[in-house]
Design a protein around this motif. Sequence first.
Motif, PDB file in Angstrom:
ATOM      1  N   THR A  63     -61.067  44.265 -59.414  1.00 44.21           N
ATOM      2  CA  THR A  63     -59.575  44.169 -59.341  1.00 44.21           C
ATOM      3  C   THR A  63     -58.764  44.965 -59.890  1.00 44.21           C
ATOM      4  O   THR A  63     -57.790  45.780 -59.893  1.00 44.21           O
ATOM      5  CB  THR A  63     -59.403  42.377 -59.224  1.00 44.21           C
ATOM      6  N   LEU A  64     -59.072  45.162 -61.495  1.00 40.48           N
ATOM      7  CA  LEU A  64     -58.052  45.652 -62.843  1.00 40.48           C
ATOM      8  C   LEU A  64     -58.800  46.672 -62.324  1.00 40.48           C
ATOM      9  O   LEU A  64     -57.197  47.768 -61.969  1.00 40.48           O
ATOM     10  CB  LEU A  64     -58.387  45.417 -63.609  1.00 40.48           C
ATOM     11  N   LEU A  86     -56.457  36.739 -59.009  1.00 42.93           N
ATOM     12  CA  LEU A  86     -57.056  37.603 -59.666  1.00 42.93           C
ATOM     13  C   LEU A  86     -58.623  36.699 -60.672  1.00 42.93           C
ATOM     14  O   LEU A  86     -58.302  35.516 -61.331  1.00 42.93           O
ATOM     15  CB  LEU A  86     -56.148  37.986 -61.172  1.00 42.93           C
ATOM     16  N   SER A  87     -59.950  37.034 -60.317  1.00 39.72           N
ATOM     17  CA  SER A  87     -60.615  36.286 -60.638  1.00 39.72           C
ATOM     18  C   SER A  87     -60.440  35.888 -61.582  1.00 39.72           C
ATOM     19  O   SER A  87     -60.891  37.029 -62.565  1.00 39.72           O
ATOM     20  CB  SER A  87     -62.146  36.604 -59.154  1.00 39.72           C
ATOM     21  N   VAL A 111     -60.802  45.359 -51.820  1.00 37.33           N
ATOM     22  CA  VAL A 111     -61.231  45.653 -52.847  1.00 37.33           C
ATOM     23  C   VAL A 111     -62.057  45.347 -53.986  1.00 37.33           C
ATOM     24  O   VAL A 111     -62.936  46.147 -54.130  1.00 37.33           O
ATOM     25  CB  VAL A 111     -60.297  46.555 -53.458  1.00 37.33           C
ATOM     26  N   ALA A 112     -61.784  43.814 -53.970  1.00 41.76           N
ATOM     27  CA  ALA A 112     -62.578  43.673 -54.751  1.00 41.76           C
ATOM     28  C   ALA A 112     -63.494  41.933 -54.809  1.00 41.76           C
ATOM     29  O   ALA A 112     -63.967  41.025 -55.526  1.00 41.76           O
ATOM     30  CB  ALA A 112     -61.768  43.220 -56.400  1.00 41.76           C
ATOM     31  N   GLY A 113     -64.016  42.211 -53.490  1.00 43.60           N
ATOM     32  CA  GLY A 113     -64.770  40.890 -52.873  1.00 43.60           C
ATOM     33  C   GLY A 113     -63.194  40.297 -52.615  1.00 43.60           C
ATOM     34  O   GLY A 113     -63.273  40.507 -51.696  1.00 43.60           O
ATOM     35  N   ASP A 114     -63.034  38.971 -52.708  1.00 41.53           N
ATOM     36  CA  ASP A 114     -61.968  38.214 -52.426  1.00 41.53           C
ATOM     37  C   ASP A 114     -60.307  38.920 -52.233  1.00 41.53           C
ATOM     38  O   ASP A 114     -60.161  39.508 -53.561  1.00 41.53           O
ATOM     39  CB  ASP A 114     -61.686  36.318 -52.863  1.00 41.53           C
ATOM     40  N   ILE A 144     -54.637  41.053 -56.324  1.00 43.43           N
ATOM     41  CA  ILE A 144     -53.446  41.627 -56.687  1.00 43.43           C
ATOM     42  C   ILE A 144     -54.167  43.064 -56.478  1.00 43.43           C
ATOM     43  O   ILE A 144     -52.826  43.913 -56.439  1.00 43.43           O
ATOM     44  CB  ILE A 144     -52.646  41.199 -58.190  1.00 43.43           C
ATOM     45  N   ALA A 145     -55.071  43.656 -56.555  1.00 44.58           N
ATOM     46  CA  ALA A 145     -55.704  45.477 -56.332  1.00 44.58           C
ATOM     47  C   ALA A 145     -55.207  45.631 -54.525  1.00 44.58           C
ATOM     48  O   ALA A 145     -54.574  46.458 -54.639  1.00 44.58           O
ATOM     49  CB  ALA A 145     -56.955  45.104 -56.732  1.00 44.58           C
ATOM     50  N   ASP A 146     -55.222  45.102 -53.822  1.00 40.01           N
ATOM     51  CA  ASP A 146     -55.262  45.076 -52.432  1.00 40.01           C
ATOM     52  C   ASP A 146     -53.552  44.916 -51.799  1.00 40.01           C
ATOM     53  O   ASP A 146     -52.999  45.561 -51.777  1.00 40.01           O
ATOM     54  CB  ASP A 146     -55.683  43.972 -51.185  1.00 40.01           C
TER      55      ASP A 146
END
Length: 230
Positions: free
Chosen positions: A97-98, A87-88, A154-157, A160-162
């Motif tokens: 991410t969220l 989580l960046s 989905v959010a770059g790196d 937790i979303a992936d």
Amino acid sequence: MIDLFYWTTPNGHKITLFLEEAGLPYAIHPVNIGKGEQFTPEFLAIAPNNRIPAIIDRDPDDGRAPVSVFESGAILLYLAEKTGKFLSRDLRARVATLEWLFWQMGGLGPMAGQNHHFNIYAPEKIPYAIERYVKETNRLYGVLNKRLAGRPFVAGDYSIADMAIYPWIVPHKNQGQDLEDFPHLKIWFETIAARPATLRAYALAATINQLPTIADEESRKILFGQTGRA
């Protein structure tokens, strides 16, 4: 030490994916939802919605008593903040991410879950319900596919979303979806599937007792709330 109360469902897999990636020490406590073990007083004390997964962190950051957390999205967020991983801290990457974590929690998970229910578990096949949820799952796959165009995750790196989304794509065939129709999603899916932590998490799942067959009427009632519990 993290105590993980777990069963082999997409929501359960989210947490083993994180724990394997982060290298946190953890102990699995199987909760056989086909036998109604999610209704025991001991489990309800940490997961009042009688759904897996749940965790107890025996070594919380404040150094005080153990902390319990239920709901898979809340657990992922808690563990990400505890470890500083996946989580960046960058504002925009964190927001993205969220967003996609909650997209899975509020969209893909519930819709794919209804898809599974009406396609596989429902004792009566209702064409309207099957069509509705297969089409909505297809729409959500399209949203994800578009997001992944030109992005590895989905959010770059990897985040937790992936981890939240991937386990709900694993049963794509049961959802009536063909990954060939979603080329960016397919690349993302195959990339995550090949990660060593993913392989370990799913190998672990294979050692846990599997769900009862859908021919087991009592198990079906327990799984889908047709048997009341005080």
